[in-house]
Design a protein around this motif. Sequence first.
Motif, PDB file in Angstrom:
ATOM      1  N   GLU A 218     -27.490   7.821  35.429  1.00  0.00           N
ATOM      2  CA  GLU A 218     -28.424   6.855  36.017  1.00  0.00           C
ATOM      3  C   GLU A 218     -29.053   5.975  34.943  1.00  0.00           C
ATOM      4  O   GLU A 218     -29.323   4.796  35.181  1.00  0.00           O
ATOM      5  CB  GLU A 218     -29.520   7.576  36.802  1.00  0.00           C
ATOM      6  CG  GLU A 218     -29.021   8.425  37.978  1.00  0.00           C
ATOM      7  CD  GLU A 218     -28.450   7.615  39.129  1.00  0.00           C
ATOM      8  OE1 GLU A 218     -28.211   6.404  38.972  1.00  0.00           O
ATOM      9  OE2 GLU A 218     -28.232   8.209  40.200  1.00  0.00           O
ATOM     10  N   ALA A 219     -29.296   6.527  33.756  1.00  0.00           N
ATOM     11  CA  ALA A 219     -29.916   5.750  32.683  1.00  0.00           C
ATOM     12  C   ALA A 219     -28.935   4.748  32.076  1.00  0.00           C
ATOM     13  O   ALA A 219     -29.324   3.646  31.680  1.00  0.00           O
ATOM     14  CB  ALA A 219     -30.445   6.684  31.597  1.00  0.00           C
ATOM     15  N   SER A 220     -27.667   5.125  32.001  1.00  0.00           N
ATOM     16  CA  SER A 220     -26.691   4.241  31.355  1.00  0.00           C
ATOM     17  C   SER A 220     -26.215   3.138  32.290  1.00  0.00           C
ATOM     18  O   SER A 220     -25.961   2.011  31.841  1.00  0.00           O
ATOM     19  CB  SER A 220     -25.489   5.061  30.856  1.00  0.00           C
ATOM     20  OG  SER A 220     -24.845   5.738  31.925  1.00  0.00           O
ATOM     21  N   ALA A 221     -26.075   3.429  33.582  1.00  0.00           N
ATOM     22  CA  ALA A 221     -25.596   2.403  34.521  1.00  0.00           C
ATOM     23  C   ALA A 221     -25.890   2.838  35.945  1.00  0.00           C
ATOM     24  O   ALA A 221     -24.969   3.055  36.737  1.00  0.00           O
ATOM     25  CB  ALA A 221     -24.104   2.172  34.335  1.00  0.00           C
TER      26      ALA A 221
ATOM     27  N   GLU B  76     -31.371   2.562  35.082  1.00  0.00           N
ATOM     28  CA  GLU B  76     -30.998   1.613  34.033  1.00  0.00           C
ATOM     29  C   GLU B  76     -32.163   0.660  33.776  1.00  0.00           C
ATOM     30  O   GLU B  76     -32.784   0.142  34.708  1.00  0.00           O
ATOM     31  CB  GLU B  76     -29.756   0.831  34.435  1.00  0.00           C
ATOM     32  CG  GLU B  76     -29.206  -0.058  33.340  1.00  0.00           C
ATOM     33  CD  GLU B  76     -27.904  -0.743  33.731  1.00  0.00           C
ATOM     34  OE1 GLU B  76     -27.272  -1.345  32.857  1.00  0.00           O
ATOM     35  OE2 GLU B  76     -27.532  -0.670  34.929  1.00  0.00           O
ATOM     36  N   GLY B  77     -32.478   0.444  32.514  1.00  0.00           N
ATOM     37  CA  GLY B  77     -33.600  -0.412  32.161  1.00  0.00           C
ATOM     38  C   GLY B  77     -34.916   0.322  32.050  1.00  0.00           C
ATOM     39  O   GLY B  77     -35.924  -0.265  31.642  1.00  0.00           O
ATOM     40  N   HIS B  78     -34.948   1.604  32.406  1.00  0.00           N
ATOM     41  CA  HIS B  78     -36.149   2.423  32.276  1.00  0.00           C
ATOM     42  C   HIS B  78     -36.032   3.306  31.035  1.00  0.00           C
ATOM     43  O   HIS B  78     -34.985   3.893  30.773  1.00  0.00           O
ATOM     44  CB  HIS B  78     -36.334   3.315  33.512  1.00  0.00           C
ATOM     45  CG  HIS B  78     -36.636   2.563  34.767  1.00  0.00           C
ATOM     46  ND1 HIS B  78     -37.920   2.321  35.208  1.00  0.00           N
ATOM     47  CD2 HIS B  78     -35.808   1.987  35.679  1.00  0.00           C
ATOM     48  CE1 HIS B  78     -37.876   1.637  36.339  1.00  0.00           C
ATOM     49  NE2 HIS B  78     -36.603   1.420  36.645  1.00  0.00           N
ATOM     50  N   ASP B  79     -37.104   3.404  30.279  1.00  0.00           N
ATOM     51  CA  ASP B  79     -37.114   4.254  29.092  1.00  0.00           C
ATOM     52  C   ASP B  79     -37.562   5.677  29.400  1.00  0.00           C
ATOM     53  O   ASP B  79     -37.255   6.602  28.656  1.00  0.00           O
ATOM     54  CB  ASP B  79     -38.034   3.674  28.010  1.00  0.00           C
ATOM     55  CG  ASP B  79     -37.410   2.480  27.313  1.00  0.00           C
ATOM     56  OD1 ASP B  79     -36.161   2.382  27.304  1.00  0.00           O
ATOM     57  OD2 ASP B  79     -38.151   1.634  26.796  1.00  0.00           O
TER      58      ASP B  79
ATOM     59  N   GLY C 167     -36.197   6.559  26.100  1.00  0.00           N
ATOM     60  CA  GLY C 167     -34.784   6.198  26.054  1.00  0.00           C
ATOM     61  C   GLY C 167     -33.861   7.323  25.648  1.00  0.00           C
ATOM     62  O   GLY C 167     -32.659   7.105  25.464  1.00  0.00           O
TER      63      GLY C 167
ATOM     64  N   SER D 172     -41.615   5.784  34.656  1.00  0.00           N
ATOM     65  CA  SER D 172     -41.725   4.574  35.461  1.00  0.00           C
ATOM     66  C   SER D 172     -40.892   4.676  36.732  1.00  0.00           C
ATOM     67  O   SER D 172     -41.038   3.845  37.633  1.00  0.00           O
ATOM     68  CB  SER D 172     -41.283   3.348  34.655  1.00  0.00           C
ATOM     69  OG  SER D 172     -39.987   3.534  34.122  1.00  0.00           O
TER      70      SER D 172
ATOM     71  N   ARG E 191     -25.424   2.372  22.636  1.00  0.00           N
ATOM     72  CA  ARG E 191     -26.590   3.069  23.174  1.00  0.00           C
ATOM     73  C   ARG E 191     -26.339   4.566  23.144  1.00  0.00           C
ATOM     74  O   ARG E 191     -25.348   5.053  23.664  1.00  0.00           O
ATOM     75  CB  ARG E 191     -26.895   2.633  24.598  1.00  0.00           C
ATOM     76  CG  ARG E 191     -28.203   3.270  25.098  1.00  0.00           C
ATOM     77  CD  ARG E 191     -28.639   2.801  26.444  1.00  0.00           C
ATOM     78  NE  ARG E 191     -29.955   3.360  26.761  1.00  0.00           N
ATOM     79  CZ  ARG E 191     -30.518   3.315  27.956  1.00  0.00           C
ATOM     80  NH1 ARG E 191     -29.883   2.726  28.957  1.00  0.00           N
ATOM     81  NH2 ARG E 191     -31.703   3.844  28.149  1.00  0.00           N
TER      82      ARG E 191
END
Length: 402
Positions: free
Chosen positions: A209-212, A216-219, A238, A334, A398
């Motif tokens: 979910e963090a990569s794509a 995504e866009g959340h740290d 991140g 967030s 990343r």
Amino acid sequence: MGGADRPGTSSRAHALAPASQLRRVNTRRIVELLRSTGPLTRADLVRASGLAKPTVVAIVTDLVASGVVLERGTTRDSGASPPRGGRPGTLLVFNAAVSTAVAVRLRPGELVLQQVSADGDLLTEATAPVDTWDGDRLITLIAGEVRRLCGTAGSLAAVSLVVAGVIDRGTVTLPARGWDRFPVQDRLHEALGVPVVVLSPATAAMAGEASAGAAEGHDTAVLVFLVTGLSVGLLSGGRLLRGARGGAGELGHCRTGSGAERECRCGRRGCLETVASGWAVRRDVASLGAPVAERTSLSELAALRDPRVDTVLDGAARTLGAATAWAVNLLDPSVVVLADTDLTRGADGFFDVFAEAVRRDSLGGGELEVVRGTPDAVVRGAVQAALEQLPVVVRPRRNLGA
């Protein structure tokens, strides 16, 4: 994952291991330029990198020798005009196939495998039946399927394995399968000779979910992974939070006031799982005499339109939301993601009650995003984790620390 190469990476990759930190940084700069804007000539790289010509030439020579960079024609072939009075420049491209990674997910009854290039592009995939949970036989099976998937290319450089259970420094405890700190990571590394990382489905889903995906866009984020059991994936600054031993996120085995006398599958009493996991919800619904199978989903239970069943579902959702609020207050994310799983997919009413409870019971909940997860997040996260094990020069830009 750290910045140093581990034993077992390919000899070609070791051939380009920089002798100093500065050389490593400069090499990464050259590789990233070729990945993002190539093909480029050596002269182009000098201009774009700001490095001295001898430095660029030496780095490119090593990269070509190791196969990380390929020479593909000249500027004349591409239609570009050579410098006045000069020869056509040789074009350089990044070779994403020089090091490949395999992501493996162990599910009940099957293995799901994907081989990807260093750029994360899918090369080949396969599934294989699993008819054993004997540790030795299973390691042999996984290693054999990885080799079969990769064929004779010889470019395998890293493997990730997603498996349910309590993870501790690469070991896995899975009482239902008779595993007690079984050394999965070391055994698979010995069998394949490349770096291996073992991670839980929740951590893999958070990486995906963090990569794509939904994060995504959340740290900073919290992902709730609800299947038969219950755990969370955590992202802070991140980076994935994996804990001192790789077992962070076992929210399901925190004690709760609800159902304090109920025995958990871990052998203790009063765990959150006893009231807000897939196995607990199915048990409670079955006790009402409603039809429940081993893999009945929350949406299928809601479709029964039985007020007693709805009470069970709403109670589990509220309890899960309240417990997730603990993680929210500790981590201050967030976004909170309810992972897309076979159990939660399509369970709109359950999600709504869960999201309301998270916001109600957490500080600053009015500004908190609570969202549904995306399909295949576990697979994407497993791929990301495998890529982060590649030799340092070809790792993705990343790094989530998966």
